[in-house]
Design a protein around this motif. Structure first.
Motif, PDB file in Angstrom:
ATOM      1  N   PRO A 141       0.828  -1.222   0.000  1.00  0.00           N
ATOM      2  CA  PRO A 141       0.000   0.000   0.000  1.00  0.00           C
ATOM      3  C   PRO A 141       0.852   1.258   0.000  1.00  0.00           C
ATOM      4  N   ARG A 142       0.296   2.312  -0.530  1.00  0.00           N
ATOM      5  CA  ARG A 142       0.985   3.608  -0.492  1.00  0.00           C
ATOM      6  C   ARG A 142       1.097   4.085   0.954  1.00  0.00           C
ATOM      7  N   ALA A 143       2.211   4.710   1.295  1.00  0.00           N
ATOM      8  CA  ALA A 143       2.470   5.119   2.674  1.00  0.00           C
ATOM      9  C   ALA A 143       1.465   6.157   3.162  1.00  0.00           C
ATOM     10  N   ASP A 144       0.962   6.997   2.234  1.00  0.00           N
ATOM     11  CA  ASP A 144       0.062   8.061   2.655  1.00  0.00           C
ATOM     12  C   ASP A 144      -1.396   7.757   2.345  1.00  0.00           C
ATOM     13  N   LEU A 145      -1.716   6.476   2.075  1.00  0.00           N
ATOM     14  CA  LEU A 145      -3.092   6.101   1.795  1.00  0.00           C
ATOM     15  C   LEU A 145      -3.973   6.377   3.015  1.00  0.00           C
ATOM     16  N   GLY A 146      -5.052   7.110   2.791  1.00  0.00           N
ATOM     17  CA  GLY A 146      -5.960   7.455   3.872  1.00  0.00           C
ATOM     18  C   GLY A 146      -5.510   8.626   4.712  1.00  0.00           C
ATOM     19  N   LYS A 147      -4.325   9.165   4.427  1.00  0.00           N
ATOM     20  CA  LYS A 147      -3.798  10.287   5.201  1.00  0.00           C
ATOM     21  C   LYS A 147      -3.842  11.591   4.414  1.00  0.00           C
ATOM     22  N   THR A 148      -3.599  11.498   3.125  1.00  0.00           N
ATOM     23  CA  THR A 148      -3.645  12.688   2.272  1.00  0.00           C
ATOM     24  C   THR A 148      -4.567  12.420   1.087  1.00  0.00           C
ATOM     25  N   PRO A 149      -5.221  13.448   0.560  1.00  0.00           N
ATOM     26  CA  PRO A 149      -6.122  13.256  -0.589  1.00  0.00           C
ATOM     27  C   PRO A 149      -5.356  12.748  -1.802  1.00  0.00           C
ATOM     28  N   MET A 150      -5.940  11.785  -2.497  1.00  0.00           N
ATOM     29  CA  MET A 150      -5.345  11.247  -3.721  1.00  0.00           C
ATOM     30  C   MET A 150      -6.307  11.473  -4.871  1.00  0.00           C
ATOM     31  N   ILE A 151      -6.368  12.688  -5.309  1.00  0.00           N
ATOM     32  CA  ILE A 151      -7.258  13.048  -6.407  1.00  0.00           C
ATOM     33  C   ILE A 151      -6.431  13.654  -7.525  1.00  0.00           C
ATOM     34  N   PRO A 152      -6.922  13.671  -8.761  1.00  0.00           N
ATOM     35  CA  PRO A 152      -6.164  14.250  -9.868  1.00  0.00           C
ATOM     36  C   PRO A 152      -5.796  15.707  -9.586  1.00  0.00           C
ATOM     37  N   ASN A 153      -4.555  16.072  -9.885  1.00  0.00           N
ATOM     38  CA  ASN A 153      -4.138  17.449  -9.618  1.00  0.00           C
ATOM     39  C   ASN A 153      -4.572  18.418 -10.705  1.00  0.00           C
ATOM     40  N   ASN A 154      -5.167  17.905 -11.779  1.00  0.00           N
ATOM     41  CA  ASN A 154      -5.636  18.775 -12.856  1.00  0.00           C
ATOM     42  C   ASN A 154      -6.903  18.163 -13.435  1.00  0.00           C
ATOM     43  N   LEU A 155      -8.050  18.585 -12.926  1.00  0.00           N
ATOM     44  CA  LEU A 155      -9.316  17.998 -13.342  1.00  0.00           C
ATOM     45  C   LEU A 155      -9.605  18.203 -14.826  1.00  0.00           C
ATOM     46  N   PRO A 156      -9.343  19.372 -15.420  1.00  0.00           N
ATOM     47  CA  PRO A 156      -9.587  19.515 -16.867  1.00  0.00           C
ATOM     48  C   PRO A 156      -8.800  18.513 -17.706  1.00  0.00           C
TER      49      PRO A 156
END
Length: 265
Positions: A141-156
């Motif tokens: 698992p990613r170390a920051d899973l559930g701790k920091t948002p993991m969303i696209p940094n550029n929605l367009p």
């Protein structure tokens, strides 16, 4: 990853990958080396698709091989070394994709059992999903899973990429008819309607329940719908297309909602 995979898999495919998948048959498990270095693969219609030049069919199948490897990369993107990715992708293409393509599309044991895969539901999506799951398990698992948002940094750009993917999907769904005929038209229409039905239902449901349209989730949902259509859209009629979407909407949408919640929480 995707660009490198496209180049490397194309080379492997031309050297011997296509031959392993689509020339001859050895005990239903793998092809032979009759078309190694693309020998005998020219402009004549003497390949698996009797109505197409052999090199056209080879190039079309090369696209499937390359994009399958690219699909797997989403499980380990930015998490393993680039050189390790190249080695894994090369080995997976030779020892996993080529045999799988032969089993289903090249006259192998699954084809002899009557397996049906119109445009890659088994050869592309099931194979890449299994490989991606194994890769994700291996790297952990990613170390920051559930701790920091993991969303696209550029929605367009995410929306743009999703749109390009949707448009390209018509190419290999309808294109898998291997002709500009009624079957290709049917696959195109059912693919389009099935995906639109699912995505529109999701937009309406989210708008009604939360008053917020979650575009990121909608893109993931649209791609999952396209994936679901790939294996058999040529075998459904239009009414069945709508019915199929309705009976599967809630389950898939719930998974996407959970995925979205985990990413932003």
């Amino acid at each position: 990853h995707s660009y490198a995979s496209l180049g490397m898999v194309s080379i492997i495919w031309a050297l011997f990958g296509y031959s392993l998948a689509f020339s001859g048959d050895i005990s239903g498990l793998i092809g032979n080396l009759d078309h190694v270095f693309l020998m005998g693969v020219g402009g004549e219609a003497n390949g698996p698709a009797a109505n197409l030049p052999h090199n056209v069919f080879m190039a079309f199948q090369c696209m499937f091989a390359a994009l399958t490897v690219a699909l797997i990369s989403g499980a380990y993107a930015e998490r393993i070394r680039f050189s390790a990715m190249l080695v894994f992708s090369a080995l997976w293409t030779v020892f996993a994709y080529c045999p799988m393509a032969h089993w289903v599309w090249g006259g192998g044991w699954m084809a002899k059992l009557g397996a049906v895969d119109f445009a890659g539901g088994a050869v592309v999506h099931m194979a890449s999903a299994a490989a991606a799951l194994a890769c994700a398990h291996a790297v952990g698992p990613r170390a920051d899973l559930g701790k920091t948002p993991m969303i696209p940094n550029n929605l367009p750009m995410t929306l743009f990429g999703g749109g390009l993917l949707w448009f390209g999907w018509f190419g290999f769904n309808a294109g898998s008819a291997l002709a500009a005929n009624a079957l290709a038209g049917h696959a195109l229409v059912t693919t389009h309607l099935a995906t639109h039905t699912h995505s529109f239902e999701y937009f309406c449901r989210v708008r009604t329940s939360t008053d917020r349209t979650r575009f990121t989730s909608a893109i993931v949902l649209t791609v999952s719908s396209l994936t679901y259509t790939t294996k058999s859209m040529s075998f459904y009629n239009t009414l069945e297309t709508f019915t199929l979407r309705s009976t599967n909407n809630i389950n898939i949408s719930s998974v996407i909602e959970q995925f979205y919640s985990n990413c932003v929480s």
